[in-house]
Design a protein around this motif. Structure first.
Motif, mmCIF file in Angstrom:
data_model
loop_
_atom_site.group_PDB
_atom_site.id
_atom_site.type_symbol
_atom_site.label_atom_id
_atom_site.label_comp_id
_atom_site.label_asym_id
_atom_site.label_seq_id
_atom_site.Cartn_x
_atom_site.Cartn_y
_atom_site.Cartn_z
ATOM 1 N N GLU A 142 0.814 -1.209 0.000
ATOM 2 C CA GLU A 142 0.000 0.000 0.000
ATOM 3 C C GLU A 142 0.854 1.269 0.000
ATOM 4 O O GLU A 142 0.515 2.257 -0.669
ATOM 5 C CB GLU A 142 -0.935 -0.002 1.221
ATOM 6 N N LEU A 159 2.092 1.856 -3.515
ATOM 7 C CA LEU A 159 0.962 2.246 -4.363
ATOM 8 C C LEU A 159 0.486 3.660 -4.051
ATOM 9 O O LEU A 159 0.121 4.421 -4.949
ATOM 10 C CB LEU A 159 -0.188 1.255 -4.172
ATOM 11 N N GLU A 160 0.482 4.013 -2.789
ATOM 12 C CA GLU A 160 0.070 5.356 -2.405
ATOM 13 C C GLU A 160 1.007 6.403 -2.999
ATOM 14 O O GLU A 160 0.574 7.472 -3.463
ATOM 15 C CB GLU A 160 0.040 5.467 -0.877
ATOM 16 N N ARG A 172 0.183 6.631 -6.775
ATOM 17 C CA ARG A 172 -1.052 7.391 -7.005
ATOM 18 C C ARG A 172 -0.835 8.882 -6.771
ATOM 19 O O ARG A 172 -1.340 9.727 -7.511
ATOM 20 C CB ARG A 172 -2.163 6.866 -6.088
ATOM 21 N N SER A 218 -1.650 11.331 -9.823
ATOM 22 C CA SER A 218 -2.933 12.029 -9.746
ATOM 23 C C SER A 218 -2.772 13.514 -10.050
ATOM 24 O O SER A 218 -1.909 14.189 -9.475
ATOM 25 C CB SER A 218 -3.559 11.847 -8.354
ATOM 26 N N GLU A 265 -1.378 11.990 -16.219
ATOM 27 C CA GLU A 265 -2.696 11.381 -16.076
ATOM 28 C C GLU A 265 -3.548 11.612 -17.313
ATOM 29 O O GLU A 265 -4.216 10.694 -17.814
ATOM 30 C CB GLU A 265 -3.401 11.935 -14.837
ATOM 31 N N ASP A 269 -6.172 5.449 -15.746
ATOM 32 C CA ASP A 269 -7.219 5.148 -14.773
ATOM 33 C C ASP A 269 -6.510 4.790 -13.471
ATOM 34 O O ASP A 269 -5.973 3.699 -13.325
ATOM 35 C CB ASP A 269 -8.077 3.984 -15.270
ATOM 36 N N ILE A 270 -6.523 5.728 -12.518
ATOM 37 C CA ILE A 270 -5.741 5.555 -11.289
ATOM 38 C C ILE A 270 -6.668 5.025 -10.200
ATOM 39 O O ILE A 270 -7.348 5.780 -9.503
ATOM 40 C CB ILE A 270 -5.094 6.889 -10.859
ATOM 41 N N GLY A 271 -6.721 3.711 -10.078
ATOM 42 C CA GLY A 271 -7.561 3.077 -9.073
ATOM 43 C C GLY A 271 -6.832 2.881 -7.762
ATOM 44 O O GLY A 271 -5.635 3.168 -7.641
ATOM 45 N N LYS A 272 -7.548 2.382 -6.767
ATOM 46 C CA LYS A 272 -6.947 2.188 -5.452
ATOM 47 C C LYS A 272 -5.907 1.073 -5.465
ATOM 48 O O LYS A 272 -4.881 1.157 -4.793
ATOM 49 C CB LYS A 272 -8.030 1.872 -4.422
ATOM 50 N N THR A 309 -5.075 -0.682 -8.674
ATOM 51 C CA THR A 309 -4.530 -0.897 -10.016
ATOM 52 C C THR A 309 -4.458 0.426 -10.774
ATOM 53 O O THR A 309 -5.400 1.220 -10.716
ATOM 54 C CB THR A 309 -5.396 -1.888 -10.813
ATOM 55 N N ILE A 310 -3.359 0.642 -11.460
ATOM 56 C CA ILE A 310 -3.234 1.765 -12.393
ATOM 57 C C ILE A 310 -3.197 1.164 -13.793
ATOM 58 O O ILE A 310 -2.387 0.267 -14.070
ATOM 59 C CB ILE A 310 -1.970 2.604 -12.122
#
Length: 474
Positions: A79, A82-83, A86, A90, A95, A101-104, A106-107
């Motif tokens: 996490e 990934l954080e 993102r 973002s 972007e 598509d920047i998901g929680k 998966t990017i």
């Protein structure tokens, strides 16, 4: 910058100079943000060799089907990386320009074209067959046998090697490792690939020895060497912590802040602390309400059964078998019938309110005991599941510090408890032997932790004040 330049260095034919890379730095240096940046580069940036231009300079191209994997021993360990990813992507120009598509978790591309940044956690064979183009493995000094780290590392490495001719690679980050744990960090550092210069290994160490940790000038200089040009590191604050904080083992300071490989030889429990819990005034009596902890082996380690009285947390040994390591007894095995008799005797002599047993090698026996003595009294407790075991070890250690647990002074239990050393995992601290091949046994200590945990659960269930009634069905 130096690490990135060397990691992306190429040979005259355009192939990678290094097939993989490892960055070993002190805690707080910034390893995870760098991994996040590399993940983005590998996902959308030109990072593979295309050709040499007219001036003889290399020209890069994007990865056609970028599959970036973030490996960890548990999903929550991915996490942080990934954080970071993102946060970097973002509302950035990338972007919109790349349609991300920047998901929680998966990017990927909004258009649906192939490519992603995804976490991967240890799941055995379910990870076999993946074809990542780039894999990140963070904090691999925590990747040890108990959490499946070495096996998972081998899976990721095999998957990468299938497409290495197309430029696929992996990179790891680590603090200095504990050489007693046989972690992935240790395996990489000691590998022939690093010795031969085929894998990049970048490390900054502070030049300091354990007996110099009280010298302010040497500590400050070692920290400056370990953190290099990481100007955000609070060298003065870290120096004060190392000099005056006596609650943390010196080996931890050496490994995590000076980035030096050091054994965690610091004991889990001091003799003074353990002796302070000794009580010989109130012996355990037949009929007392107790909880039991069991840890079993077949040949190598010891097998033991420890009780813990519910009303005061007093520990006592009910059974112990240790391999005598006698050359004349090369085929020594645990006497299973003696273990069965010890468990039976415990249930018949005392009011056993809760039983925790570590199942490996004894799952069938624990199942039978559950049928015989009640499935609401006999339970499995897997000590190789770190989250639960870390909590049990911490409760036991805290209780000993404030003398909320007692023991009857049994020599074997004392020996096993004092043999324990601590090992750090992402979830906290576990107890272990001082080395994987050590002859110093700790099994009764594990039994004691399970018994004390069983006592807590029995009390929480209201069994301290109630009388036990058995129901037998035919």
């Amino acid at each position: 910058m130096r690490f990135v330049l060397w990691f992306y260095a190429i040979n005259p034919d355009g192939t990678w100079r290094y097939a993989a890379g490892t960055l070993r730095r002190a805690k707080g240096w910034g390893k995870t943000p760098l991994l996040a940046a590399l993940a983005i580069v590998e996902f959308i940036g030109p990072c593979r060799f295309s050709h040499f231009n007219a001036y003889g300079l290399p020209v890069a191209k994007r990865v056609p089907l970028p599959t970036v994997q973030i490996g960890a021993t548990a999903y929550d360990q991915t996490e942080q990386t990934l954080e970071m990813i993102r946060g970097m992507l973002s509302e950035s120009p990338a972007e919109k320009e790349y349609g991300l598509d920047i998901g929680k978790a998966t990017i990927q591309f909004k258009s649906g074209k192939p490519g992603s940044i995804k976490p991967k956690a240890t799941a055995g064979r379910t990870n076999e067959g993946n074809r990542p183009t780039f894999a990140l493995m963070d904090e691999v000094h925590h990747w040890v046998g108990s959490n499946g780290g070495p096996d998972f590392y081998q899976v990721i490495k095999r998957n990468i090697e299938k497409t290495s001719s197309a430029g696929s690679r992996w990179v790891t980050t680590t603090n200095a490792y504990n050489p007693n744990e046989d972690s992935v960090a240790q395996q990489i550092h000691e590998s022939e690939m690093v010795r031969m210069g085929l894998w990049l290994y970048d490390c900054l160490e502070g030049d300091i020895e354990p007996d110099e940790l009280r010298d302010e000038d040497k500590v400050r200089q070692a920290l400056r060497e370990a953190y290099g040009d990481a100007t955000w590191a609070d060298i003065d604050g870290l120096t004060r912590t190392i000099l005056y904080d006596r609650t943390t083992p010196d080996s931890t300071y050496l490994r995590f802040f000076c980035n030096r490989i050091a054994e965690s030889s610091d004991g889990w429990m001091s003799k003074v602390e353990w002796d302070a819990c000794h009580d010989d005034q109130d012996p355990i009596k037949p009929g007392d309400q107790i909880a039991l902890g069991f840890d079993g082996s077949i040949r190598g380690d010891a097998t033991g059964l420890v009780g813990c009285r519910l009303r005061d947390g007093k520990l006592f040994v009910l059974h112990l078998q240790e391999n005598p390591r006698n050359p004349n007894l090369p085929d020594w095995e645990v006497d299973v019938l003696a273990v069965e008799a010890a468990v039976k005797r415990a249930f018949e002599t005392y009011k056993v309110e809760w039983f925790y047993g570590d199942p490996p090698y004894w799952q069938e026996a624990i199942g039978r005991w559950s049928i015989e003595w009640g499935d609401d009294y006999v339970f499995e407790f897997w000590t190789n599941k770190p989250t639960r075991m870390v909590q049990a070890v911490e409760r036991f250690r805290t209780a000993a510090m404030v003398q909320d647990l007692l023991h009857d002074g049994d020599d074997d239990l004392t020996r096993h408890v004092l043999n324990c050393v601590v090992r750090e995992v992402p979830q906290g601290l576990l107890i272990t032997k001082d080395s994987p091949r050590s002859k110093k046994k700790i099994d009764l200590a594990v039994c004691a932790v399970l018994a004390f945990e069983a006592r807590a659960d029995a009390i929480a269930d209201g069994r301290l004040k109630r009388r036990r009634a058995r129901v037998v069905g035919f």
